[in-house]
Write an enzyme that holds these catalytic residues in place. Structure first.
Site, PDB file in Angstrom:
ATOM      1  N   ASN A 338       0.832  -1.200   0.000  1.00  0.00           N
ATOM      2  CA  ASN A 338       0.000   0.000   0.000  1.00  0.00           C
ATOM      3  C   ASN A 338       0.868   1.251   0.000  1.00  0.00           C
ATOM      4  O   ASN A 338       0.918   2.002   0.972  1.00  0.00           O
ATOM      5  CB  ASN A 338      -0.943  -0.026   1.215  1.00  0.00           C
ATOM      6  CG  ASN A 338      -2.070   0.972   1.089  1.00  0.00           C
ATOM      7  OD1 ASN A 338      -2.046   2.032   1.682  1.00  0.00           O
ATOM      8  ND2 ASN A 338      -3.052   0.624   0.284  1.00  0.00           N
ATOM      9  N   ARG A 383      -1.156   4.862   0.935  1.00  0.00           N
ATOM     10  CA  ARG A 383      -2.157   5.104  -0.110  1.00  0.00           C
ATOM     11  C   ARG A 383      -3.543   5.226   0.494  1.00  0.00           C
ATOM     12  O   ARG A 383      -4.319   6.109   0.125  1.00  0.00           O
ATOM     13  CB  ARG A 383      -2.139   3.994  -1.167  1.00  0.00           C
ATOM     14  CG  ARG A 383      -3.071   4.319  -2.352  1.00  0.00           C
ATOM     15  CD  ARG A 383      -3.089   3.210  -3.396  1.00  0.00           C
ATOM     16  NE  ARG A 383      -3.722   3.655  -4.629  1.00  0.00           N
ATOM     17  CZ  ARG A 383      -5.020   3.575  -4.891  1.00  0.00           C
ATOM     18  NH1 ARG A 383      -5.849   3.091  -3.973  1.00  0.00           N
ATOM     19  NH2 ARG A 383      -5.524   3.996  -6.033  1.00  0.00           N
ATOM     20  N   CYS A 384      -3.874   4.346   1.443  1.00  0.00           N
ATOM     21  CA  CYS A 384      -5.187   4.407   2.085  1.00  0.00           C
ATOM     22  C   CYS A 384      -5.413   5.754   2.762  1.00  0.00           C
ATOM     23  O   CYS A 384      -6.547   6.246   2.816  1.00  0.00           O
ATOM     24  CB  CYS A 384      -5.323   3.304   3.134  1.00  0.00           C
ATOM     25  SG  CYS A 384      -5.490   1.642   2.469  1.00  0.00           S
ATOM     26  N   MET A 385      -4.351   6.340   3.302  1.00  0.00           N
ATOM     27  CA  MET A 385      -4.486   7.561   4.093  1.00  0.00           C
ATOM     28  C   MET A 385      -4.450   8.832   3.247  1.00  0.00           C
ATOM     29  O   MET A 385      -4.388   9.929   3.803  1.00  0.00           O
ATOM     30  CB  MET A 385      -3.372   7.632   5.135  1.00  0.00           C
ATOM     31  CG  MET A 385      -3.441   6.549   6.201  1.00  0.00           C
ATOM     32  SD  MET A 385      -2.268   6.812   7.542  1.00  0.00           S
ATOM     33  CE  MET A 385      -0.689   6.723   6.661  1.00  0.00           C
TER      34      MET A 385
END
Length: 398
Positions: A338, A383-385
């Site tokens: 990620n 990436r999620c954040m």
């Protein structure tokens, strides 16, 4: 924005706050966290993440600031109150009391309540003397907190010059959609932005959407994004001229692989970092616009082959997570795949994924390593954040 790796210019983050203090051993599973984070340390880690981005020339926008400014518009304020009141759960009398209380809050206080939630104890005792209130514990939530706001990639994603407001699948996250809808609709910067996807459509989450190349999207179908959602998104981007191919990619429906970006992210215009067990097992169903508004669905085909064909390249280069099956599984769980690309061959990754980062560096990728011992407790990496809002086009050399 038409790629995952063009030089990043602007990004939306959410600095963790009071909503994380609401997590307890009693509710963390329901609120989708694997452990109780140390909030102060999580904030320090997030501040360091934001500083890395700003140090590379990226404009960092914070969701709390954007939402707070949007809520200064009376229409947004009313929409925020409406989003917070669940009459079916609270009953008419208590819902009316809560609605009245929230309507009297200033924009900043309402913003904090919408994000961090409110307990029955915090609602003034003079309001809502109902059976519902009497039968709940004082520390139960009359407005649920939203600890997953940290993962801004999931609740919205930019495709071209349009924003897709996600339709979030999990009950603990559905109100996030409404807050992002308000932020984009009423903040002056985004008010004129067109929508690429509607929040009330079939479930699609931004963590499942990868912009593989100009005109080419991959959409994971699994725990969070449904096949109907992938098809609806494909029809939407085709109608808007944002893509010519959308690859629907089935992924395992479990916590370790909740989104496509937990097993695969782009690190260069023709390269990905990928969980080894997914490398040969992932398949894709290419969707393309047919005649007269129809949808043509092909496949299934091996994902890497289908992606390369759609991108117009010979092959997609793959860097595996870890060096052996055990390390790969550990680092996949710790979001080794990620990564957030700041430019071609420049990515942000968690420092704890030592082997994956070493493999990336051996391949000529610059890894900006950040701490994530507390941030990762909700199962999400750089990436999620982050929700990229603007990227430069890829350099002509690519």
């Amino acid at each position: 924005m038409d790629s995952e790796v063009g030089p990043l210019r602007s990004v939306l983050l959410h600095r963790p706050g009071g909503e994380l203090t609401r997590l307890t051993p009693r509710n963390n599973d329901q609120l989708l966290f694997d452990s109780i984070p140390w909030v102060g340390r999580a904030q320090e880690e997030h501040d360091a993440f934001a500083e890395v981005l700003a140090g590379r020339g990226v404009e960092v926008l914070l969701l709390a600031d954007v939402l707070g400014e949007a809520l200064s518009d009376p229409r947004a304020h009313a929409a925020g109150v409406h989003a917070a009141v669940d009459e079916r759960r609270l009953g008419t009398e208590l819902a009316d009391a809560l609605r009245s209380h929230l309507s009297g809050l200033d924009a900043d206080t309402l913003r904090e309540t919408l994000m961090s939630g409110m307990t029955f104890e915090e609602l003034p005792a003079s309001e809502g003397a109902s059976l519902v209130r009497r039968m709940h514990h004082a520390h139960d939530f009359v407005v649920d907190p939203l600890p997953n706001l940290l993962f801004t990639r999931d609740s919205s994603a930019w495709i071209g010059d349009r924003v897709a407001i996600s339709s979030l699948a999990m009950p603990a996250r559905r109100r996030e959609t409404e807050l992002l809808d308000i932020a984009y609709a009423y903040h002056p910067r985004f008010r004129a932005a067109s929508r690429a996807y509607g929040a009330h459509s079939a479930p699609v989450e931004g963590g499942d959407v990868l912009l593989l190349a100009p005109g080419v999207l991959a959409v994971g179908v699994g725990e969070r994004t449904t096949a109907a959602g992938a098809e609806s998104l494909a029809r939407s981007v085709f109608a808007d001229g944002l893509a010519h191919t959308v690859l629907a990619v089935p992924i395992a429906q479990n916590r370790a692989t909740m989104h496509l970006d937990t097993v695969c992210t782009m690190i260069g215009p023709d390269a990905v970092v990928m969980y080894p067990l997914a490398r040969d097992s992932l398949v894709a169903y290419p969707m393309r616009p047919g005649d007269d508004g129809t949808l043509r669905v092909d496949g299934p085909s091996p994902f890497l082959d289908a992606a390369a064909e759609a991108m117009g390249i010979d092959r997609l280069h793959v860097i595996d997570t870890g060096l052996d099956p055990v390390t790969a599984e550990r680092e996949q769980w710790d979001d080794g795949n990620n990564t957030l690309a700041l430019a071609p061959d420049v990515v942000v990754g968690y420092e704890r994924n030592v082997e994956t980062n070493a493999r990336l560096e051996e391949a000529g990728i610059e890894v900006l390593a950040i701490a994530g011992s507390e941030l990762g407790s909700g199962r999400g990496g750089p990436r999620c954040m982050s929700c990229p809002i603007a990227r430069d086009p890829l350099p002509a050399t690519h």
